[in-house]
Design a protein around this motif. Structure first.
Motif, mmCIF file in Angstrom:
data_model
loop_
_atom_site.group_PDB
_atom_site.id
_atom_site.type_symbol
_atom_site.label_atom_id
_atom_site.label_comp_id
_atom_site.label_asym_id
_atom_site.label_seq_id
_atom_site.Cartn_x
_atom_site.Cartn_y
_atom_site.Cartn_z
ATOM 1 N N SER A 1 0.830 -1.215 0.000
ATOM 2 C CA SER A 1 0.000 0.000 0.000
ATOM 3 C C SER A 1 0.864 1.264 0.000
ATOM 4 O O SER A 1 0.532 2.257 -0.668
ATOM 5 C CB SER A 1 -0.926 0.001 1.210
ATOM 6 N N ASP A 2 2.001 1.247 0.727
ATOM 7 C CA ASP A 2 2.901 2.404 0.719
ATOM 8 C C ASP A 2 3.468 2.638 -0.681
ATOM 9 O O ASP A 2 3.565 3.787 -1.139
ATOM 10 C CB ASP A 2 4.044 2.196 1.717
ATOM 11 N N ASN A 3 3.851 1.570 -1.333
ATOM 12 C CA ASN A 3 4.378 1.707 -2.689
ATOM 13 C C ASN A 3 3.314 2.244 -3.647
ATOM 14 O O ASN A 3 3.598 3.085 -4.515
ATOM 15 C CB ASN A 3 4.874 0.347 -3.186
ATOM 16 N N GLU B 1 1.186 6.902 -6.801
ATOM 17 C CA GLU B 1 0.082 7.821 -7.095
ATOM 18 C C GLU B 1 0.523 9.262 -6.903
ATOM 19 O O GLU B 1 0.151 10.144 -7.690
ATOM 20 C CB GLU B 1 -1.112 7.507 -6.178
ATOM 21 N N ARG B 2 1.319 9.534 -5.854
ATOM 22 C CA ARG B 2 1.815 10.896 -5.637
ATOM 23 C C ARG B 2 2.736 11.342 -6.764
ATOM 24 O O ARG B 2 2.672 12.486 -7.230
ATOM 25 C CB ARG B 2 2.561 10.965 -4.294
ATOM 26 N N VAL B 3 3.589 10.435 -7.231
ATOM 27 C CA VAL B 3 4.493 10.773 -8.338
ATOM 28 C C VAL B 3 3.697 11.094 -9.598
ATOM 29 O O VAL B 3 3.981 12.065 -10.313
ATOM 30 C CB VAL B 3 5.476 9.605 -8.589
ATOM 31 N N LYS B 4 2.680 10.291 -9.890
ATOM 32 C CA LYS B 4 1.845 10.551 -11.069
ATOM 33 C C LYS B 4 1.117 11.887 -10.944
ATOM 34 O O LYS B 4 0.992 12.641 -11.909
ATOM 35 C CB LYS B 4 0.828 9.423 -11.246
ATOM 36 N N PHE B 5 0.640 12.184 -9.743
ATOM 37 C CA PHE B 5 -0.090 13.429 -9.532
ATOM 38 C C PHE B 5 0.829 14.636 -9.737
ATOM 39 O O PHE B 5 0.462 15.614 -10.399
ATOM 40 C CB PHE B 5 -0.676 13.430 -8.120
ATOM 41 N N ARG B 6 2.045 14.564 -9.188
ATOM 42 C CA ARG B 6 2.986 15.671 -9.362
ATOM 43 C C ARG B 6 3.413 15.826 -10.814
ATOM 44 O O ARG B 6 3.555 16.939 -11.322
ATOM 45 C CB ARG B 6 4.211 15.443 -8.481
ATOM 46 N N ALA B 7 3.614 14.698 -11.482
ATOM 47 C CA ALA B 7 3.986 14.770 -12.894
ATOM 48 C C ALA B 7 2.879 15.415 -13.719
ATOM 49 O O ALA B 7 3.128 16.214 -14.626
ATOM 50 C CB ALA B 7 4.290 13.372 -13.429
ATOM 51 N N GLY B 8 1.635 15.090 -13.380
ATOM 52 C CA GLY B 8 0.521 15.712 -14.090
ATOM 53 C C GLY B 8 0.453 17.201 -13.844
ATOM 54 O O GLY B 8 0.189 17.983 -14.760
ATOM 55 N N LEU B 9 0.709 17.645 -12.595
ATOM 56 C CA LEU B 9 0.701 19.064 -12.299
ATOM 57 C C LEU B 9 1.813 19.790 -13.048
ATOM 58 O O LEU B 9 1.611 20.864 -13.609
ATOM 59 C CB LEU B 9 0.867 19.290 -10.794
ATOM 60 N N LYS B 10 3.009 19.200 -13.068
ATOM 61 C CA LYS B 10 4.120 19.832 -13.779
ATOM 62 C C LYS B 10 3.826 19.931 -15.269
ATOM 63 O O LYS B 10 4.087 20.930 -15.918
ATOM 64 C CB LYS B 10 5.402 19.029 -13.550
ATOM 65 N N ARG B 11 3.260 18.859 -15.808
ATOM 66 C CA ARG B 11 2.946 18.866 -17.240
ATOM 67 C C ARG B 11 1.912 19.931 -17.558
ATOM 68 O O ARG B 11 2.015 20.670 -18.530
ATOM 69 C CB ARG B 11 2.439 17.496 -17.666
ATOM 70 N N GLY B 12 0.919 20.063 -16.706
ATOM 71 C CA GLY B 12 -0.107 21.066 -16.942
ATOM 72 C C GLY B 12 0.418 22.480 -16.801
ATOM 73 O O GLY B 12 0.121 23.358 -17.608
ATOM 74 N N SER B 13 1.250 22.750 -15.780
ATOM 75 C CA SER B 13 1.799 24.090 -15.605
ATOM 76 C C SER B 13 2.727 24.453 -16.745
ATOM 77 O O SER B 13 2.750 25.589 -17.216
ATOM 78 C CB SER B 13 2.553 24.168 -14.273
ATOM 79 N N GLY B 14 3.495 23.483 -17.258
ATOM 80 C CA GLY B 14 4.385 23.762 -18.386
ATOM 81 C C GLY B 14 3.619 24.121 -19.636
ATOM 82 O O GLY B 14 3.983 25.046 -20.374
ATOM 83 N N SER B 15 2.537 23.429 -19.889
ATOM 84 C CA SER B 15 1.747 23.727 -21.084
ATOM 85 C C SER B 15 1.106 25.099 -20.976
ATOM 86 O O SER B 15 1.044 25.855 -21.939
ATOM 87 C CB SER B 15 0.681 22.649 -21.273
ATOM 88 N N LEU B 16 0.623 25.447 -19.747
ATOM 89 C CA LEU B 16 0.050 26.772 -19.578
ATOM 90 C C LEU B 16 1.091 27.852 -19.766
ATOM 91 O O LEU B 16 0.829 28.891 -20.376
ATOM 92 C CB LEU B 16 -0.574 26.891 -18.180
ATOM 93 N N LYS B 17 2.306 27.597 -19.270
ATOM 94 C CA LYS B 17 3.368 28.575 -19.409
ATOM 95 C C LYS B 17 3.726 28.785 -20.868
ATOM 96 O O LYS B 17 3.885 29.912 -21.342
ATOM 97 C CB LYS B 17 4.600 28.103 -18.622
ATOM 98 N N ARG B 18 3.836 27.662 -21.626
ATOM 99 C CA ARG B 18 4.144 27.789 -23.047
ATOM 100 C C ARG B 18 3.030 28.518 -23.780
ATOM 101 O O ARG B 18 3.266 29.333 -24.663
ATOM 102 C CB ARG B 18 4.358 26.405 -23.654
ATOM 103 N N LYS B 19 1.790 28.259 -23.410
ATOM 104 C CA LYS B 19 0.670 28.911 -24.068
ATOM 105 C C LYS B 19 0.691 30.409 -23.806
ATOM 106 O O LYS B 19 0.464 31.222 -24.709
ATOM 107 C CB LYS B 19 -0.639 28.303 -23.559
#
Length: 292
Positions: free
Chosen positions: A162-164, A169-187
């Protein structure tokens, strides 16, 4: 099986499928003698517990244990039944290992052969021995099943597993946030560049799009089909008298003369009567015209 427990097991297998890639048919390493001791249908119970098709497996060491106890009553039936299941090669050959390994060592070598603490081949372990289940809890992604009073039970997800899962899930969530912020910045950068180009070229053509105004919620007006039509107001006495006087007023002689006629008014026609040839009286209108 109770509905609440069945729902928990279904959700648990869905989590194993999403995070560790489990899919049907589930490969189950089991102890056949334990199921026979409780007089249970092993395959049917596993399918109800795991909520899917099952592929029962048996290791070479487990078969050797059955052959060693062939003289005991009822074991010959188990040997015939075990021959119908798929054999999983554990690599413990009789030449290298004259006596078969214990269930714990054999299953550990099959589930985690490289001691990497991961269930690479996605096995489900069904065992009654507490030592086996305790060792398997330290390996990530191993569903554990055992029998308690003729009821097949699946253990909840172990702490390490369960810890793993939460860490991933936290890594995926952070990666999604970074990806979204980068796209907004480029836009935003591309929009800023476009605005700068328009200003250099004198681009006054682009106008800011005004947001649509939201309609205010409130009481609506009456239904126009249900409203009575407004009544016409009665004319005033002075206006009525003026209109009647204008209609009855005869045209004056000055207005009838051709010289005094207004440019927009229609000229009045003067009818001329024919003169009598037999010495009769002459029409006064004609006489006036002759004198002129």
């Amino acid at each position: 099986m109770r509905g609440k427990r069945s729902k928990q097991y279904r959700k648990l297998m869905q989590q194993y499928g999403l995070n560790f890639g489990f899919r049907e048919p589930y490969q189950v390493l089991h102890i056949l003698r334990d199921a026979d001791r409780f007089k249970m249908d092993l395959v049917g119970g596993l399918e109800r517990t795991l909520h899917g098709q099952v592929k029962p497996l048996i290791t070479q060491c487990s078969m050797r244990h059955l052959y060693a106890a062939a003289t005991e009553p009822g074991v010959s039936y188990l040997i015939d039944k075990a021959k119908t299941y798929e054999r999983r090669r554990c690599g413990h050959h009789p030449d290298d290992h004259p006596t078969p390994l214990s269930t714990k060592d054999c299953l550990a070598s099959v589930v985690d052969p490289k001691d990497s603490k991961s269930n690479k081949h996605r096995y489900v372990v069904a065992s009654q021995e507490q030592e086996v289940r305790k060792h398997m809890r330290g390996i990530l992604g191993v569903p554990l099943v055992y029998i308690n009073r003729s009821v097949m039970i699946m253990e909840p997800m172990a702490g390490a597993t369960s810890d793993n899962r939460e860490r991933e899930e936290r890594v995926k969530f952070r990666a999604g946030l970074k990806r979204g912020s980068g796209s907004l910045k480029r836009k935003r950068e591309t929009e800023d560049e476009g605005e700068v180009k328009d200003e250099k070229e004198g681009g006054n053509e682009t106008e800011a799009i005004q947001p649509k105004k939201k309609s205010m919620k409130g009481p609506k007006g009456p239904n126009p089909l249900a409203v009575k039509k407004p009544k016409k107001k009665a004319p005033v006495e002075g206006d009525a008298a003026r209109r009647t006087s204008n209609k009855t007023e005869a045209p004056t002689q000055e207005s009838t003369e051709p010289g005094n006629a207004e440019p927009g008014a229609k000229r009045k026609r003067i009818r001329k009567h024919k003169s009598t040839t037999n010495g009769g009286d002459v029409d006064p209108v004609v006489a006036v015209a002759m004198e002129e």
